[in-house]
Write a protein that holds these residues in place. Structure first.
Motif, PDB file in Angstrom:
ATOM      1  N   HIS A 108       0.825  -1.209   0.000  1.00  0.00           N
ATOM      2  CA  HIS A 108       0.000   0.000   0.000  1.00  0.00           C
ATOM      3  C   HIS A 108       0.858   1.257   0.000  1.00  0.00           C
ATOM      4  N   ARG A 109       1.853   1.299   0.861  1.00  0.00           N
ATOM      5  CA  ARG A 109       2.719   2.463   0.970  1.00  0.00           C
ATOM      6  C   ARG A 109       3.544   2.652  -0.303  1.00  0.00           C
ATOM      7  N   ALA A 110       4.044   1.544  -0.851  1.00  0.00           N
ATOM      8  CA  ALA A 110       4.856   1.620  -2.060  1.00  0.00           C
ATOM      9  C   ALA A 110       4.035   2.093  -3.259  1.00  0.00           C
ATOM     10  N   MET A 111       2.826   1.561  -3.404  1.00  0.00           N
ATOM     11  CA  MET A 111       1.963   1.987  -4.511  1.00  0.00           C
ATOM     12  C   MET A 111       1.661   3.472  -4.432  1.00  0.00           C
ATOM     13  N   GLU A 112       1.329   3.932  -3.244  1.00  0.00           N
ATOM     14  CA  GLU A 112       1.005   5.350  -3.079  1.00  0.00           C
ATOM     15  C   GLU A 112       2.183   6.223  -3.461  1.00  0.00           C
ATOM     16  N   ALA A 113       3.374   5.832  -3.070  1.00  0.00           N
ATOM     17  CA  ALA A 113       4.560   6.622  -3.379  1.00  0.00           C
ATOM     18  C   ALA A 113       4.809   6.692  -4.882  1.00  0.00           C
ATOM     19  N   PHE A 114       4.701   5.570  -5.583  1.00  0.00           N
ATOM     20  CA  PHE A 114       4.963   5.563  -7.022  1.00  0.00           C
ATOM     21  C   PHE A 114       3.872   6.294  -7.793  1.00  0.00           C
ATOM     22  N   GLU A 115       2.634   6.139  -7.374  1.00  0.00           N
ATOM     23  CA  GLU A 115       1.567   6.847  -8.073  1.00  0.00           C
ATOM     24  C   GLU A 115       1.679   8.348  -7.867  1.00  0.00           C
ATOM     25  N   GLN A 116       2.104   8.783  -6.688  1.00  0.00           N
ATOM     26  CA  GLN A 116       2.329  10.207  -6.467  1.00  0.00           C
ATOM     27  C   GLN A 116       3.498  10.721  -7.296  1.00  0.00           C
ATOM     28  N   ALA A 117       4.423   9.846  -7.629  1.00  0.00           N
ATOM     29  CA  ALA A 117       5.560  10.224  -8.476  1.00  0.00           C
ATOM     30  C   ALA A 117       5.207  10.166  -9.964  1.00  0.00           C
ATOM     31  N   GLY A 118       3.972   9.811 -10.283  1.00  0.00           N
ATOM     32  CA  GLY A 118       3.522   9.807 -11.668  1.00  0.00           C
ATOM     33  C   GLY A 118       3.707   8.503 -12.410  1.00  0.00           C
ATOM     34  N   ILE A 119       3.937   7.417 -11.689  1.00  0.00           N
ATOM     35  CA  ILE A 119       4.125   6.110 -12.305  1.00  0.00           C
ATOM     36  C   ILE A 119       2.939   5.211 -11.937  1.00  0.00           C
ATOM     37  N   ALA A 120       2.232   4.713 -12.946  1.00  0.00           N
ATOM     38  CA  ALA A 120       1.130   3.778 -12.701  1.00  0.00           C
ATOM     39  C   ALA A 120       1.696   2.440 -12.245  1.00  0.00           C
ATOM     40  N   VAL A 121       0.945   1.747 -11.397  1.00  0.00           N
ATOM     41  CA  VAL A 121       1.464   0.539 -10.751  1.00  0.00           C
ATOM     42  C   VAL A 121       0.538  -0.656 -10.953  1.00  0.00           C
ATOM     43  N   ILE A 122       1.147  -1.777 -11.324  1.00  0.00           N
ATOM     44  CA  ILE A 122       0.502  -3.086 -11.225  1.00  0.00           C
ATOM     45  C   ILE A 122       1.155  -3.766 -10.029  1.00  0.00           C
ATOM     46  N   PRO A 123       0.435  -3.909  -8.918  1.00  0.00           N
ATOM     47  CA  PRO A 123       1.072  -4.457  -7.709  1.00  0.00           C
ATOM     48  C   PRO A 123       1.361  -5.945  -7.844  1.00  0.00           C
ATOM     49  N   ALA A 124       2.555  -6.332  -7.418  1.00  0.00           N
ATOM     50  CA  ALA A 124       2.957  -7.740  -7.412  1.00  0.00           C
ATOM     51  C   ALA A 124       3.499  -8.068  -6.023  1.00  0.00           C
ATOM     52  N   PRO A 125       2.596  -8.220  -5.047  1.00  0.00           N
ATOM     53  CA  PRO A 125       3.044  -8.465  -3.673  1.00  0.00           C
ATOM     54  C   PRO A 125       3.650  -9.853  -3.508  1.00  0.00           C
ATOM     55  N   THR A 126       4.584  -9.943  -2.580  1.00  0.00           N
ATOM     56  CA  THR A 126       5.206 -11.224  -2.271  1.00  0.00           C
ATOM     57  C   THR A 126       5.444 -11.320  -0.767  1.00  0.00           C
ATOM     58  N   ALA A 127       5.891 -12.472  -0.298  1.00  0.00           N
ATOM     59  CA  ALA A 127       6.253 -12.687   1.107  1.00  0.00           C
ATOM     60  C   ALA A 127       5.122 -12.293   2.047  1.00  0.00           C
ATOM     61  N   PHE A 128       3.967 -12.897   1.856  1.00  0.00           N
ATOM     62  CA  PHE A 128       2.821 -12.634   2.725  1.00  0.00           C
ATOM     63  C   PHE A 128       3.114 -13.131   4.137  1.00  0.00           C
ATOM     64  N   LEU A 129       2.812 -12.290   5.116  1.00  0.00           N
ATOM     65  CA  LEU A 129       3.044 -12.633   6.510  1.00  0.00           C
ATOM     66  C   LEU A 129       1.791 -13.164   7.191  1.00  0.00           C
ATOM     67  N   GLY A 130       0.633 -12.983   6.584  1.00  0.00           N
ATOM     68  CA  GLY A 130      -0.633 -13.402   7.182  1.00  0.00           C
ATOM     69  C   GLY A 130      -0.790 -14.908   7.197  1.00  0.00           C
ATOM     70  N   GLY A 131      -1.771 -15.345   7.967  1.00  0.00           N
ATOM     71  CA  GLY A 131      -2.097 -16.763   8.023  1.00  0.00           C
ATOM     72  C   GLY A 131      -1.352 -17.550   9.063  1.00  0.00           C
ATOM     73  N   ARG A 132      -0.501 -16.888   9.853  1.00  0.00           N
ATOM     74  CA  ARG A 132       0.275 -17.609  10.854  1.00  0.00           C
ATOM     75  C   ARG A 132      -0.616 -17.994  12.028  1.00  0.00           C
ATOM     76  N   GLY A 133      -0.598 -19.273  12.371  1.00  0.00           N
ATOM     77  CA  GLY A 133      -1.308 -19.728  13.553  1.00  0.00           C
ATOM     78  C   GLY A 133      -2.807 -19.788  13.402  1.00  0.00           C
ATOM     79  N   ARG A 134      -3.318 -19.718  12.168  1.00  0.00           N
ATOM     80  CA  ARG A 134      -4.763 -19.727  11.989  1.00  0.00           C
ATOM     81  C   ARG A 134      -5.274 -21.148  11.796  1.00  0.00           C
ATOM     82  N   ASN A 135      -5.289 -21.890  12.858  1.00  0.00           N
ATOM     83  CA  ASN A 135      -5.864 -23.221  12.831  1.00  0.00           C
ATOM     84  C   ASN A 135      -6.398 -23.527  14.221  1.00  0.00           C
ATOM     85  N   ASP A 136      -6.842 -24.723  14.424  1.00  0.00           N
ATOM     86  CA  ASP A 136      -7.502 -25.077  15.675  1.00  0.00           C
ATOM     87  C   ASP A 136      -6.545 -25.592  16.738  1.00  0.00           C
TER      88      ASP A 136
END
Length: 255
Positions: free
Chosen positions: A195-223
């Motif tokens: 989110h922060r990176a996209m906002e910075a590049f779009e404010q600099a005049g560069i359109a962005v196709i986001p390609a996120p990696t290294a998701f941190l979510g989902g840890r410990g989400r089980n029973d």
């Protein structure tokens, strides 16, 4: 100087030091304001535990990692792939000198994959304060180029090695891209940072196709009980999430 001030302030306010500062402040207040001191100290302890517990960390991460994985079909709409740095490792004797750290390597690996899939040229962006004069060895962007070309066999067309934060990543990369006629890029960074990176590049005049990696979510989400207890991985994710939310707030306040 402003960069160092920001880093010191962030260290004092954010995990892991931030909650300890609250505890210490509470203990200092016990003599004159015992009730307030206890409240502040216990608050620091509560915040510290919350920031290493998967259940609470997951809530923080969810609001950051809501951008989906990039559809390979969309790569054709861009003119370049931009990979943002995330730090370096100074002591890496097995590589004969400094190299990228694990955060940067996660981004580089995914950027290399997308470059092979699309054939798009690659820009790497990231400077290092101690490397600005060039006297102490290569900076982050130079190390990224080395890893991409030597380890992943992916050529790098542009090296932006002056930036010291996300906004500068965008501000210094944008002229290089525009000079080459590139107005839209595939942006590679951590999912929680996107989110922060996209906002910075779009404010600099560069359109962005986001390609996120290294998701941190989902840890410990089980029973199971054990994965929901405080752990090293959730502590890392909690610190990362706190840093990103603070960065987003700073962006909003500086508008």
């Amino acid at each position: 100087m402003m960069l160092y001030f920001k880093n010191i302030l962030a260290a004092l306010l954010l995990p892991p030091l931030g909650p300890l500062v609250l505890v210490a402040l509470g203990l200092l207040l016990l003599g004159r304001r015992p009730r307030l001191g206890r409240i502040v100290a216990w608050s620091g302890l509560a915040v510290g535990v919350a920031m290493i517990t998967p259940a609470t960390v997951g809530k923080l991460i969810d609001g950051l990692e809501d951008i989906p994985v990039v559809d390979p079909v969309r790569l054709a709409d861009a003119g370049a792939i931009v990979i943002l740095s995330g730090g370096l490792r100074d002591y890496a004797p097995e590589y004969g000198g400094p190299t990228v750290n694990r955060v940067t390597l996660e981004r580089v690996r995914y950027g290399a994959r997308l470059a092979r899939q699309s054939g798009l040229p690659v820009l790497v962006s990231g400077g290092t304060p101690s490397r600005q004069a060039g006297a102490l060895g290569p900076g982050e962007a130079q190390l990224m180029k080395r890893v991409l070309e030597e380890d992943f066999r992916v050529p790098v067309r542009w090296v932006e090695g002056r930036s010291l934060d996300t906004r500068q990543n965008a501000d210094f990369s944008a002229p290089m891209l525009r000079e080459a006629g590139v107005g839209k890029v595939v942006l590679v960074t951590h999912a929680a940072h996107m989110h922060r990176a996209m906002e910075a590049f779009e404010q600099a005049g560069i359109a962005v196709i986001p390609a996120p990696t290294a998701f941190l979510g989902g840890r410990g989400r089980n029973d199971n009980l054990l994965p929901s207890l405080p752990a090293i991985n959730s502590a890392y994710a909690g610190g990362y999430a706190a840093h990103e939310w603070a960065g987003i707030l700073a962006y909003r306040l500086s508008r």
